[in-house]
Design a protein around this motif. Structure first.
Motif, PDB file in Angstrom:
ATOM      1  N   MET A  86      -0.457   4.175   0.693  1.00  0.00           N
ATOM      2  CA  MET A  86       0.503   5.157   1.193  1.00  0.00           C
ATOM      3  C   MET A  86       1.502   5.573   0.121  1.00  0.00           C
ATOM      4  SD  MET A  86      -0.704   5.713   3.994  1.00  0.00           S
ATOM      5  CE  MET A  86       0.341   6.701   5.031  1.00  0.00           C
ATOM      6  N   PHE A  89       1.008   8.587  -3.940  1.00  0.00           N
ATOM      7  CA  PHE A  89       1.347   9.920  -4.445  1.00  0.00           C
ATOM      8  C   PHE A  89       2.502   9.878  -5.435  1.00  0.00           C
ATOM      9  CE2 PHE A  89      -0.315  10.581  -0.073  1.00  0.00           C
ATOM     10  CZ  PHE A  89      -1.558  11.007  -0.473  1.00  0.00           C
ATOM     11  N   ALA A  90       3.363   8.900  -5.284  1.00  0.00           N
ATOM     12  CA  ALA A  90       4.414   8.681  -6.279  1.00  0.00           C
ATOM     13  C   ALA A  90       4.701   7.194  -6.217  1.00  0.00           C
ATOM     14  CB  ALA A  90       5.661   9.488  -5.955  1.00  0.00           C
TER      15      ALA A  90
ATOM     16  N   PRO B  53       4.830  13.168  -2.559  1.00  0.00           N
ATOM     17  CA  PRO B  53       4.480  12.785  -1.188  1.00  0.00           C
ATOM     18  C   PRO B  53       4.624  13.941  -0.203  1.00  0.00           C
ATOM     19  CG  PRO B  53       5.907  11.143  -2.174  1.00  0.00           C
ATOM     20  CD  PRO B  53       5.899  12.310  -3.095  1.00  0.00           C
ATOM     21  N   HIS B  56       1.615  16.135  -0.767  1.00  0.00           N
ATOM     22  CA  HIS B  56       0.326  15.535  -0.433  1.00  0.00           C
ATOM     23  C   HIS B  56       0.184  15.253   1.058  1.00  0.00           C
ATOM     24  CE1 HIS B  56      -0.363  14.821  -4.775  1.00  0.00           C
ATOM     25  NE2 HIS B  56      -1.624  14.918  -4.403  1.00  0.00           N
ATOM     26  N   PHE B  57       1.233  14.670   1.666  1.00  0.00           N
ATOM     27  CA  PHE B  57       1.109  14.423   3.100  1.00  0.00           C
ATOM     28  C   PHE B  57       0.983  15.745   3.830  1.00  0.00           C
ATOM     29  CE2 PHE B  57       3.066  10.192   2.122  1.00  0.00           C
ATOM     30  CZ  PHE B  57       1.968   9.459   2.510  1.00  0.00           C
ATOM     31  N   LEU B  60      -2.545  17.145   3.279  1.00  0.00           N
ATOM     32  CA  LEU B  60      -3.572  16.400   4.012  1.00  0.00           C
ATOM     33  C   LEU B  60      -3.530  16.763   5.494  1.00  0.00           C
ATOM     34  CD1 LEU B  60      -3.545  12.917   2.249  1.00  0.00           C
ATOM     35  CD2 LEU B  60      -5.180  14.789   2.019  1.00  0.00           C
TER      36      LEU B  60
END
Ligand code: HEM
Ligand code: SF4
Ligand code: SF4
Lengths: 608, 250
Positions: A86, A89-90, B53, B56-57, B60
């Motif tokens: 989770m 991504f970073a 994030p 990307h989240f 997705l």
């Protein structure tokens, strides 16, 4: 019992003079490329000091290694598998370039090109990351030799674990060097953190490697390794780490750092261990038990049962014999003078250290007492709380008992051997006082002090029948790989894309076109390098010196130099091939592009 | 079905999808080494920590939304009792939020790419092209959602009766270009830009999407590679063939 062999190293810290030769030769062999400027597979830190990258030992901050969950199971300190994904991504806990240092070069050209002016022109530092002018404020060894102390050394996470009172006295009392490479752990958290499974442990010799073709640049291994010995190549977007110089080890040569070590303080050899017991040993509740539990995982290579099991596990006979002669086994389990670095990270590190006695000796000597008298030394070890506690934080999770025991053995050896060297009668009570007999003390002395080459390095070469299992052995045709000659270089998708060259090609044949550059900053010459990996000390490796203009015409560039040892260079740098500037068929004589002066790097780049 | 329609909504999609598939195969074979995210976190992480994030989240979720919206026929969702209105509200609601996250994330990412020196220097031409097309696709998609479905500009259009059917027809090899030709311009442009993105995909850093490491959840922590993994990687040299002997399995 599941016997596995592990190639490991012991370093005798008393002998390290902090010359950084190991770091430099390692860099020259492995990481003198764009993208790895800040990468030191081997680095030497002054202790106390912040280390490299800064404060890497503070695992509350960086969350490297393993931790025990409440129910006694091992878990990555940075979080379980799901959390790992989770946060992909970073990555929340990755050191930034500032924790290492921003690599730079100097604008030397300005020295010659500057117009006539009142002030002397200077070579400004230029960042290798942004290409802009920069201020140099930190680098790999900024706090070398306690430079900047006490301000800098105070940030040492190990020092922080010892009480405040200690700190002040401490800077006056001692300092030593800690050379570090990847620990090639038995329970590597870097591999465990890698989402792609690209980091693997070789089952033949336990060397931990990154599969460059499988790495996808998730950069989680950087967080995972508590020693911060996986580095991110910022140009290729792939993780790289110390390889234990596997191409050398496979043919029986020691690593570059060991070979070139000025203090001759590094030992390399095999250890047999019980792979089934690693997890259990890494999960003992009390951190201070970890030293003992790791020692108990190692198997006595002289035990017939172990030998039988080793053979059943497919370990060749000569490897077992090498394990029996292994200096590592002797230093860790026989003389018990080597200790692991930060066992509390629970990765079961396999580069161990003989803690330095010198701080103690120095203090005794300063007081004017006899620094080789066992009584004086023993008393000093007992009273010099500070160095001992510090060493204990490094090597035994804070338990001073094993450190004291090791230091006493070293002190006893010193005293015992003095009598012998002075032609006096040996005093058998000295070895006895540290639980050794005279013969083993003398043997230990031989191993530690005389340290002949073949005693320091007991490296069985890899087996021909294993050749395909070991990465890319030099015995294979170097051109026989997917894509073949003419590929390589940098593909259209940016740095390092396209088919990469197997290390065997790159290192053993020292591709000529890569070895002729004097600029480091220009990406178009990124593959140009001098390689010391296979240099045997004779002659000069190709590309070490720039070609002499004028005298060095093509007619002088026959492939075999007069001695047959130097490899002449085509002055064109790389010879542009049909698919960019790639791997030239080795063995073909260089095409002898005539020297074109300073512009030569540009035509090398044109093909990319 | 006229020529332009066929060209736009049959030929080009098939060409792009073929490039997408074959491109990936080729890239994987030719360039395993270049198959990476090219993470730039080493250079800068303060902005990335939020932007990546978020993006990307968001993307997705958007992807899942597309799987639902394009992949699942309207009749199916209705069969399980989801009314068209309920679906619409849900899709637009979630879609708008996810789209917004994506957009904000992407704007931040692009801002970071441009303004942070080392990141900009590590940006390839392909990156720039990719970001351009990606931004167009995302912007048009969000525009369709917001302008078409929320503000109802230009009347109501149910893409599940048009675009979605066309999209599925492509994969059923019975293309219905007329459905796309009848769709509002916003949808047409979004679809076309997306096709272009697919064609570019294998040649950009976006290939990293296909190595999303879900197997990590199941694999053993420490990977060992033993010599037996490599047997048969190439033919043995004459005289060096392996003699099989019983070997203990590790
Ligand atoms: C499915 C799982 C995915 C994973 C695990 C993933 C992971 C990553 C990672 C680790 C990075 C590097 C961030 C950094 O450190 O600089 C990245 C960058 C990027 N990803 Fe993904 N990604 C995924 C899907 C996608 C999708 C679906 C897209 C878009 C269609 C996408 C577009 C990008 C872009 C444009 C970047 C570059 C960001 C920058 O400007 O630095 N990713 N991704
Ligand atoms: S020290 Fe080496 S083997 Fe151990 S976790 Fe770090 S990189 Fe992996
Ligand atoms: S070469 Fe040897 S003596 Fe010199 S710094 Fe490295 S380990 Fe120490």
């Amino acid at each position: 019992m599941r016997v596995m062999a592990q190639m490991s190293m012991v370093m005798n810290l008393d002998k390290c003079i902090g010359c950084h030769t190991c770091s430099v030769t390692c860099k020259q062999a492995w990481t003198n490329r764009t993208g790895t400027e800040y990468v030191w597979f081997n680095n030497v830190e002054t202790r106390p000091g912040q280390g490299y990258p800064r404060t890497y030992e503070d695992q509350e901050k960086w969350e490297g290694g393993w931790t025990l969950t409440k129910n006694g199971r091992l878990r990555l300190k940075a979080g379980g598998r799901l959390k790992n994904l989770m946060t992909i991504f970073a990555s929340p806990k990755q050191p930034s370039i500032d924790e290492y240092y921003e690599p730079w070069t100097y604008d030397y050209e300005n020295l010659t090109n500057a117009p006539l002016q009142e002030h002397t022109p200077v070579a400004r530092p230029k960042s290798l990351l942004s290409g802009q002018d920069m201020n140099v404020t930190w680098s790999a060894n900024w706090d070398d030799d306690l430079g900047g102390s006490p301000a800098l050394a105070a940030a040492d996470p190990v020092l922080a674990k010892i009480s405040d009172k200690v700190k002040l006295e401490f800077e006056q009392t001692f300092m030593f060097y800690l050379p570090r490479i990847c620990e090639h752990c038995l329970n590597p958290s870097c591999a465990a953190s890698c989402p792609s499974g690209a980091i693997y442990k070789r089952s033949e010799d336990g060397i931990v490697l990154v599969d460059q073709d499988a790495c996808r640049g998730w950069r989680k291994c950087v967080t995972g390794c508590p020693y911060k010995k996986v580095y991110f190549n910022h140009r290729t977007g792939k993780a790289e780490k110390c390889t234990f110089c596997f191409p050398r080890i496979e043919v029986g040569l020691p690593t570059v750092c060991s070979e070139t070590c000025v203090g001759r303080l590094r030992y390399i050899g095999l250890v047999l261990y019980d792979a089934d017991r690693v997890l259990e040993a890494a999960s003992v509740t009390d951190e201070r038990e970890l030293l003992a539990s790791q020692r108990s995982v190692f198997l006595d290579p002289n035990d017939p049962a172990v030998v039988r099991e080793a053979e059943a596990a497919g370990i060749p006979r000569d490897w077992v014999e090498a394990a029996q002669r292994s200096p590592i086994w002797a230093l860790i389990n026989k003389y018990e003078v080597a200790l692991p670095l930060h066992p509390e990270y629970r990765t079961m590190p396999m580069v161990w250290y003989i803690p330095p006695l010198s701080p103690v000796v120095d203090v005794v000597a300063e007081t004017g007492e006899d620094a080789e008298d066992p009584g004086n030394l023993f008393a000093a070890i007992d009273t010099l709380r500070i160095p001992v506690e510090y060493l204990a934080e490094l090597f035994t999770a804070g338990d001073t008992v094993p450190v004291t025991a090791v230091l006493k053995r070293l002190a006893a050896m010193r005293s015992y051997m003095r009598d012998l060297n002075m032609g006096r009668d040996a005093d058998a009570s000295i070895p006895a006082s540290v639980g050794m007999d005279e013969a083993s003390m003398y043997e230990m002395y031989r191993l530690l002090a005389l340290a002949k080459y073949d005693e320091r390095y007991v490296i069985p070469s890899a087996h021909a029948e294993q050749a395909h299992g070991l990465e890319e052995l030099a015995t294979e045709c170097s051109l026989d790989y997917d894509g073949g000659p003419g590929m390589g270089g940098s593909g259209p998708f940016g740095e390092g894309s396209g088919v990469n060259d197997p290390i065997a090609v790159e290192n053993f044949h020292m591709l000529r076109q890569r070895q002729t550059t004097d600029t480091v900053a220009d990406p178009s010459t990124r593959k140009a390098r001098v390689n010391l990996l296979s240099w045997d000390g004779k002659g000069a490796p190709a590309g070490l010196f720039p070609p002499r203009s004028g005298t060095d015409g093509p007619h002088l560039r026959d492939p075999e130099g007069p001695s047959g040892e130097t490899q002449p260079l085509p002055a064109g740098g790389s010879v542009p091939g049909p698919a960019g500037t790639g791997t030239e068929p080795t063995g073909t004589p260089p095409t002898g592009t005539p020297p074109t002066g300073p512009a030569r790097d540009d035509d090398a780049g044109a093909g990319r | 079905m006229n020529t332009t329609e066929t060209l736009l909504w049959v030929v080009i999609p098939y060409v792009c999808l073929a490039v997408f598939v074959l491109g990936h195969v080729w890239r994987y074979r030719y360039d395993k080494f270049g198959w990476t995210t090219r993470s730039s976190q080493l250079y800068e992480s303060r902005l990335l920590r939020w932007a990546s994030p978020l993006f990307h989240f968001g993307i997705l979720a958007v992807f899942l939304g597309h799987v639902m919206g394009l992949g699942v026929p309207k009749s199916w969702t209705e069969a399980v009792g989801i009314s068209a209105e309920a679906y619409h509200v849900m899709a637009v609601g979630i879609g708008a939020i996810a789209g917004l996250c994506t957009l904000v994330g992407m704007v931040l990412l692009i801002y970071r790419r441009r303004t942070v020196g080392p990141v900009f220097r590590a940006t390839t031409r392909m990156d720039k092209l990719m970001y351009l097309v990606l931004a167009v696709v995302i912007f048009l998609g969000l525009w369709n959602t917001v302008a078409g479905s929320v503000l109802n500009l230009g009347g109501y259009y149910d893409y599940r009766d048009g675009v979605s059917v066309w999209f599925r027809s492509i994969f059923l090899f019975q293309p219905h270009p007329e459905l796309m030709a009848a769709a509002p311009l916003g949808f047409q442009l979004h679809g076309m830009a997306a096709m272009l993105l697919f064609a570019l995909w294998p040649f950009t850093r976006l290939v990293h999407v296909f190595s999303a490491p879900v197997f990590y959840l199941w694999r053993p922590y420490v990977v060992y590679r033993s010599r037996s993994d490599r047997y048969g990687a190439r033919a043995a040299r004459p005289g060096w063939e392996r003699v099989d002997r019983p070997q203990k399995v590790r």
